[in-house]
Every structure is written in structure tokens, then in C-alpha cells.
Scaffold this active site. Structure first.
Site, mmCIF file in Angstrom:
data_model
loop_
_atom_site.group_PDB
_atom_site.id
_atom_site.type_symbol
_atom_site.label_atom_id
_atom_site.label_comp_id
_atom_site.label_asym_id
_atom_site.label_seq_id
_atom_site.Cartn_x
_atom_site.Cartn_y
_atom_site.Cartn_z
ATOM 1 N N GLU A 209 2.959 -9.550 -11.555
ATOM 2 C CA GLU A 209 3.182 -8.229 -12.171
ATOM 3 C C GLU A 209 3.734 -7.340 -11.066
ATOM 4 O O GLU A 209 2.977 -6.836 -10.225
ATOM 5 C CB GLU A 209 1.857 -7.654 -12.705
ATOM 6 C CG GLU A 209 1.171 -8.500 -13.760
ATOM 7 C CD GLU A 209 1.931 -8.552 -15.065
ATOM 8 O OE1 GLU A 209 2.814 -7.715 -15.279
ATOM 9 O OE2 GLU A 209 1.661 -9.469 -15.855
ATOM 10 N N CYS A 243 3.884 1.853 -12.049
ATOM 11 C CA CYS A 243 4.854 0.753 -12.130
ATOM 12 C C CYS A 243 5.757 0.907 -13.338
ATOM 13 O O CYS A 243 6.959 0.706 -13.247
ATOM 14 C CB CYS A 243 4.124 -0.589 -12.157
ATOM 15 S SG CYS A 243 2.878 -0.710 -13.451
HETATM 16 P P1 NDP Z 1 2.040 -4.264 -2.263
HETATM 17 O O1 NDP Z 1 2.968 -5.311 -2.707
HETATM 18 O O2 NDP Z 1 2.278 -3.614 -0.965
HETATM 19 O O3 NDP Z 1 0.554 -4.818 -2.217
HETATM 20 C C1 NDP Z 1 -0.075 -5.400 -3.338
HETATM 21 C C2 NDP Z 1 -1.256 -6.240 -2.883
HETATM 22 O O4 NDP Z 1 -0.786 -7.360 -2.141
HETATM 23 C C3 NDP Z 1 -2.195 -5.481 -1.946
HETATM 24 O O5 NDP Z 1 -3.516 -5.876 -2.204
HETATM 25 C C4 NDP Z 1 -1.728 -5.972 -0.589
HETATM 26 O O6 NDP Z 1 -2.707 -5.853 0.405
HETATM 27 C C5 NDP Z 1 -1.452 -7.432 -0.892
HETATM 28 N N1 NDP Z 1 -0.595 -8.114 0.070
HETATM 29 C C6 NDP Z 1 0.217 -7.585 1.017
HETATM 30 N N2 NDP Z 1 0.869 -8.571 1.685
HETATM 31 C C7 NDP Z 1 0.452 -9.743 1.142
HETATM 32 C C8 NDP Z 1 0.770 -11.108 1.383
HETATM 33 N N3 NDP Z 1 1.637 -11.476 2.326
HETATM 34 N N4 NDP Z 1 0.174 -12.044 0.633
HETATM 35 C C9 NDP Z 1 -0.695 -11.707 -0.339
HETATM 36 N N5 NDP Z 1 -1.043 -10.420 -0.620
HETATM 37 C C10 NDP Z 1 -0.465 -9.458 0.116
HETATM 38 O O7 NDP Z 1 2.016 -3.194 -3.447
HETATM 39 P P2 NDP Z 1 1.286 -1.790 -3.455
HETATM 40 O O8 NDP Z 1 -0.165 -1.961 -3.234
HETATM 41 O O9 NDP Z 1 2.049 -0.859 -2.566
HETATM 42 O O10 NDP Z 1 1.461 -1.344 -4.977
HETATM 43 C C11 NDP Z 1 2.593 -0.705 -5.459
HETATM 44 C C12 NDP Z 1 3.522 -1.695 -6.141
HETATM 45 O O11 NDP Z 1 2.830 -2.350 -7.174
HETATM 46 C C13 NDP Z 1 4.711 -1.037 -6.796
HETATM 47 O O12 NDP Z 1 5.860 -1.809 -6.570
HETATM 48 C C14 NDP Z 1 4.347 -1.054 -8.253
HETATM 49 O O13 NDP Z 1 5.444 -0.998 -9.117
HETATM 50 C C15 NDP Z 1 3.614 -2.340 -8.356
HETATM 51 N N6 NDP Z 1 2.738 -2.363 -9.526
HETATM 52 C C16 NDP Z 1 3.047 -3.193 -10.568
HETATM 53 C C17 NDP Z 1 2.280 -3.177 -11.707
HETATM 54 C C18 NDP Z 1 2.565 -4.095 -12.855
HETATM 55 O O14 NDP Z 1 1.684 -4.256 -13.693
HETATM 56 N N7 NDP Z 1 3.736 -4.683 -12.981
HETATM 57 C C19 NDP Z 1 1.137 -2.274 -11.848
HETATM 58 C C20 NDP Z 1 0.895 -1.470 -10.690
HETATM 59 C C21 NDP Z 1 1.679 -1.524 -9.577
HETATM 60 P P3 NDP Z 1 -2.747 -4.519 1.305
HETATM 61 O O15 NDP Z 1 -2.649 -3.343 0.398
HETATM 62 O O16 NDP Z 1 -4.069 -4.605 1.931
HETATM 63 O O17 NDP Z 1 -1.579 -4.611 2.220
#
Ligand code: NDP
Length: 476
Positions: A209, A243
Site C-alpha cells: 500500500e 496517501c
Molecule cells: P516510509 O516508506 O518512509 O516508511 C514506511 C515504513 O517502512 C516505516 O515503518 C519505516 O520505518 C519502514 N521502513 C523504512 N525503510 C525500510 C526498509 N528498508 N525495509 C522495511 N521497512 C522500512 O513511509 P512514511 O512512514 O514516510 O509514510 C508516508 C508514505 O506512506 C507516503 O508515501 C504515503 O502516501 C504512504 N501511505 C500509503 C497508504 C496507503 O494505504 N496506500 C496509507 C498511508 C500512507 P521508519 O519510519 O522507522 O523509517
């Protein structure tokens, strides 16, 4: 390497949980739901403390999440029950059924922008389908993740069916490689690629997602005031950090000017703030204001016009509303996720062009259409390359728990929520059982000549294959 003992612990819990059956799981999940609902103020305060969002937004998020949890708990038995299917002509002697069985342990990786609502879309459906869950919240919102796991532990202290591991991206990457049976990832498209690469090492299945750049189409016959109010909510709500929020608006030329005037008037009334009653709060992460400023200055440098605000609207941690128009389609403000309270409102010659432009980018999460004509609205909605569309509202699907949610293209694949969300966290297993010995048996090393002859005759008859004489006639 982060310690992920939680995954091992989850294995035993998963076995117990699967053994509870749909009825037992429903009972526990409804109790879990009530424990969250009963402390909604506490959870909303925690969301607010970690993200900065106003109280109303935090409360709405919890209410929506609880609705989805409730739906998953109540509907899992019906959706995932064993179904008999027709065995077909070749296997008339068999009975056949498809069963939906849990994966085992599901790793859920969540973002910070809706730290309860978005991961709960995966957590609730994974649990209701009979899996144990290890949840890795964003490092920005670890407290919310721990709070959700604590409520579970209070109810079933010896059954760690839902656990939380906190940490940064490295912990998320370790979870992908930990041997979990499926990963449900919600976050940015860039991180989604890293998640898929890590999961590829063990062929761990994933549901993604990811981000969006959602478009709202306004036709000349639309209720412009309603469309403008919806654009304000969809574009500025949660400081634009949604999102499936509205980032682009395509308006038929004939009404572009009055629409922009109506929208600008509404946007000028909005000022973000840190208080609990602010219309929206600060940007949650320190990096976001810089991205937003770059999108605004990039668009203005290429000839866009700022109707409300400008680059000076970015005053970290707040960003005031910005309305840009005449933005060239190649600008980052049109093609990339801005994730801020910025609306790009471009005129189009007609609905055809609106659909073409809406579909032009890589993302395909959701969209919306405003028109007074229901049929036209549904027809336009049907042509949008997205996973969800609302006609005459924005984000209308978010509060309908029986609807699936998920994107296409750069917005990801797979579905959470609804019946499709429950099946996303189940493996389909096929079962047949023989009711009587087949009168014509081909499943043998030496089928009889007569069995083969009769079968082939039936085959030709059924599938329209031409006899050799008919073929000769056709080729003559
Ligand atoms: P990120 O992609 O930065 O992070 C998402 C999660 O992935 C966090 O828990 C993060 O940890 C973790 N993460 C980071 N690097 C890795 C890795 N290499 N391997 C596995 N996990 C990892 O997104 P954001 O938290 O900034 O959220 C915003 C984004 O999410 C926007 O693009 C938004 O559009 C999208 N989104 C999509 C939704 C949907 O339903 N389609 C709903 C809500 C948001 P950490 O934060 O600790 O770095």
C-alpha cells in the site's frame, strides 16, 4: 541486526490462534475492539502527541479503524468459510471445495501519517483470517504501536498473537527477512521497492500500500461549492499528509475560474496551528517542508500562478494552504507526491482530457469526480486508473468497511479491507474427495483404448475442435 524474537514467539501463538476457529477469533477480536473504543480519547491523545494532528482528526482516525476491525471480526467466518465448487465434467466422480487458511505469521510495516487507521487495515484482516501479527510501526509513532499491542496483552497476556517491534527502517528490513509468512507494507513507493527486494530473498509474499497523487475531476455541470469544500478537506486535511488525499484538480475550462475563486476563498480562511482544535496541524516530519517548498518553487519557475500562498507559505513546522494553477504537467508538483497542503488546479478542455491527465502519472491510488449527472460520474469513475473512486465526495470509500482498498502502478498492489482484504491474508487451498470410482479412468498409466476414444470424442464435442474431415474441407 535487530532482534526479532517476536517472530519466533508469534509462531506458537499463531498455532493457538488458528485453532480458535472463526467463532473464537471473532469473540477475542470484538473484545479487543471494545478495549480500543473504550479508551479512544487516550489513543487520540497519543496520536496527537506523536504526529501533531488536531484532536478531531485523531478521533476520526480511531473511529474508522475500529469500524474496519469490527467488520473484519464479524465477517471473517462468512467470507473465509469452505466453499463447494463444481468439479466439472472431467472429474464428475469428485467433490471439490476451496478452503481459506491463514498464512501463519504476518509482518505489518506501517507509516506515521495515520498510525492507527492504516496499519489496522492489515492487522485487523490478518488477525481475523487467523494469523498472528508482528507489527513494526514508523519510528515516528512507536508509542501508538505499543499502545495497540498493550491492549491485546491486557486481554490475552499469555497469547502474543499481536506483538510490536519498534525501531527504524533497519528493523523493518529485518522483519522482511525474518521468515514471516507474509509482509503487509504501507508507506512510500521508494521504501516499497526495498521491501520487495528484501522479501524476494525468501519468496515472502507481500501486499504493498504505497503513495498516491490523487486527482479530483470537476465537470462543468458540477456543484462547484460542494467540489471546492471537498477539495479543501481532501487537500488540506491532516496537513495534506494523506496517501489518498487530493493533490491535483482538473476542472473543465468553462468553470475553472469560478471554481478557483470558490476554492481560494475557502482556503484563505484556513490557518494551521498547534492547538487541539486547529483545522490542521504541523508537518509531522522535519524533511517534508523542504519537499513541499521545492514543489512550489519548481512549479512557479515554470510559469505556474500562485492563487493562494506561495513558497513563503512554508514556515516549518507549519505550511499554510497553497493553491497553484496553470502548472505544467511535467512539474514535480504534478507528478510526485507533495504530501502537503498544496492543491494544483489545472484547467482542461473537457472530461476526456481530465481523465487522460488524471491517469498520466505512475501512481494510481484513488480519485474523485464531481458532476451532477450520476451516469456520467460513474462512467468517468470507471475510466480512472486507480483502486478506489468517489463520485461527489472525496475519500468516500474510507468509511465503508466492506470495500477493498489498494492501488495500481506505483501505488502498490493487493488489497486491505473488506472481503478481499480477508482473502489477502489467507491462502486458498483446493480439496477434492472421490465420491465413486470414475466410469472412464484416464488417471492411470495405461488407460484403456475405449476410455481414451470416448474421452477424445467428448473433448472434441465440448471444445469445438474440428474433425480431420472438417479440417480438410476447410483447408480445401
Ligand atoms: P516510509 O516508506 O518512509 O516508511 C514506511 C515504513 O517502512 C516505516 O515503518 C519505516 O520505518 C519502514 N521502513 C523504512 N525503510 C525500510 C526498509 N528498508 N525495509 C522495511 N521497512 C522500512 O513511509 P512514511 O512512514 O514516510 O509514510 C508516508 C508514505 O506512506 C507516503 O508515501 C504515503 O502516501 C504512504 N501511505 C500509503 C497508504 C496507503 O494505504 N496506500 C496509507 C498511508 C500512507 P521508519 O519510519 O522507522 O523509517
Amino acid at each position: 541486526m535487530p532482534d526479532l524474537k517476536a517472530v519466533e514467539v508469534a509462531r506458537a501463538a499463531a498455532e493457538w490462534w488458528a485453532g480458535q476457529g472463526a467463532g473464537g477469533r471473532r469473540r477475542h477480536l470484538l473484545a479487543y475492539k471494545s478495549s480500543i473504543a473504550g479508551r479512544i480519547d487516550e489513543l487520540a491523545a497519543l496520536i496527537r502527541a506523536e504526529t501533531g494532528k488536531p484532536t478531531a482528526g485523531a478521533l476520526l482516525e480511531v473511529m474508522l479503524a475500529v469500524e474496519h476491525l469490527d467488520w473484519a471480526a464479524r465477517n471473517a467466518r462468512r467470507v473465509l468459510r469452505r466453499r463447494s465448487v463444481s468439479p466439472g465434467l472431467l472429474a464428475l466422480n469428485q467433490a471439490a471445495a476451496v478452503e481459506y487458511v491463514p498464512y501463519g505469521v504476518v509482518g505489518v510495516i506501517g507509516p506515521w501519517n495515520y498510525p492507527v487507521y492504516t496499519p489496522m487495515g492489515s492487522i485487523a484482516h490478518a488477525l481475523a483470517a487467523g494469523n498472528a501479527v508482528v507489527f513494526k510501526p514508523s519510528e515516528v509513532t512507536p508509542g501508538v504501536g505499543e499502545w495497540l499491542a498493550d491492549r491485546w496483552a491486557e486481554l490475552l497476556p499469555d497469547r502474543p498473537v499481536l506483538q510490536v517491534v519498534t525501531g527504524d527502517g533497519e528493523t523493518g528490513a529485518a522483519l522482511c527477512r525474518s521468515g514471516v509468512d507474509k509482509i503487509a507494507f504501507t508507506g512510500s513507493t521508494a521504501t516499497a521497492r526495498a521491501v520487495m527486494a528484501a522479501c524476494a530473498e525468501r519468496l515472502t509474499p507481500v501486499v504493498i500500500e504505497a503513495g498516491g497523487k490523487d486527482a479530483l475531476i470537476v465537470t462543468a455541470d458540477a456543484d462547484l461549492d460542494a467540489a471546492a469544500r471537498a477539495a479543501v478537506f481532501g487537500g488540506l486535511g491532516n496537513a495534506g499528509q494523506t496517501c489518498a488525499g487530493v493533490e491535483r484538480v482538473y476542472v473543465e475550462q468553462a468553470v475553472h475560474e469560478p471554481f478557483v475563486a470558490a476554492l481560494a476563498a475557502l482556503m484563505r480562511e484556513v490557518t494551521p496551528g498547534a492547538g487541539p482544535d486547529a483545522p490542521y496541524g504541523p508537518m509531522t516530519t522535519p524533511a517534508q517542508p523542504g519537499i513541499i517548498r521545492a514543489h512550489i518553487t519548481g512549479a512557479l519557475a515554470r510559469g505556474a500562478r500562485a492563487v493562494v500562498g506561495d513558497a513563503g507559505s512554508v514556515r516549518p513546522p507549519f505550511v499554510d494552504p497553497v493553491l497553484l494553477t496553470g502548472v505544467p504537467e511535467g512539474c514535480a508538483a504534478v507528478t510526485e507526491e507533495t504530501f502537503g497542503p498544496v492543491l494544483v488546479v489545472n484547467p482542461v478542455a473537457g472530461a476526456e482530457e481530465a481523465v487522460r491527465r488524471a491517469n498520466a502519472g505512475g501512481y494510481g491510488l484513488a480519485g474523485s469526480v464531481f458532476t451532477r449527472h450520476r451516469r456520467r460520474g460513474l462512467a468517468l469513475a470507471g475510466r480512472m486508473r486507480v483502486g478506489a473512486v468517489s463520485v461527489n465526495s472525496v475519500l468516500g470509500f474510507a468509511g465503508v468497511p466492506s470495500l477493498p482498498f489498494g492501488g495500481v502502478g506505483d501505488s502498490g498492489f493487493g488489497r486491505v479491507h473488506g472481503a478481499d482484504g480477508l482473502r489477502e491474508f489467507s491462502r486458498a487451498r483446493s480439496v477434492t474427495w472421490q465420491r465413486f470410482r470414475p466410469p472412464i479412468d484416464l488417471m492411470t498409466l495405461r488407460p484403456s483404448a475405449s476410455a481414451l476414444r470416448v474421452s477424445l470424442a467428448m473433448f472434441h464435442r465440448r471444445h469445438g475442435a474440428l474433425s480431420s474431415r472438417s479440417r480438410d474441407r476447410r483447408d480445401a
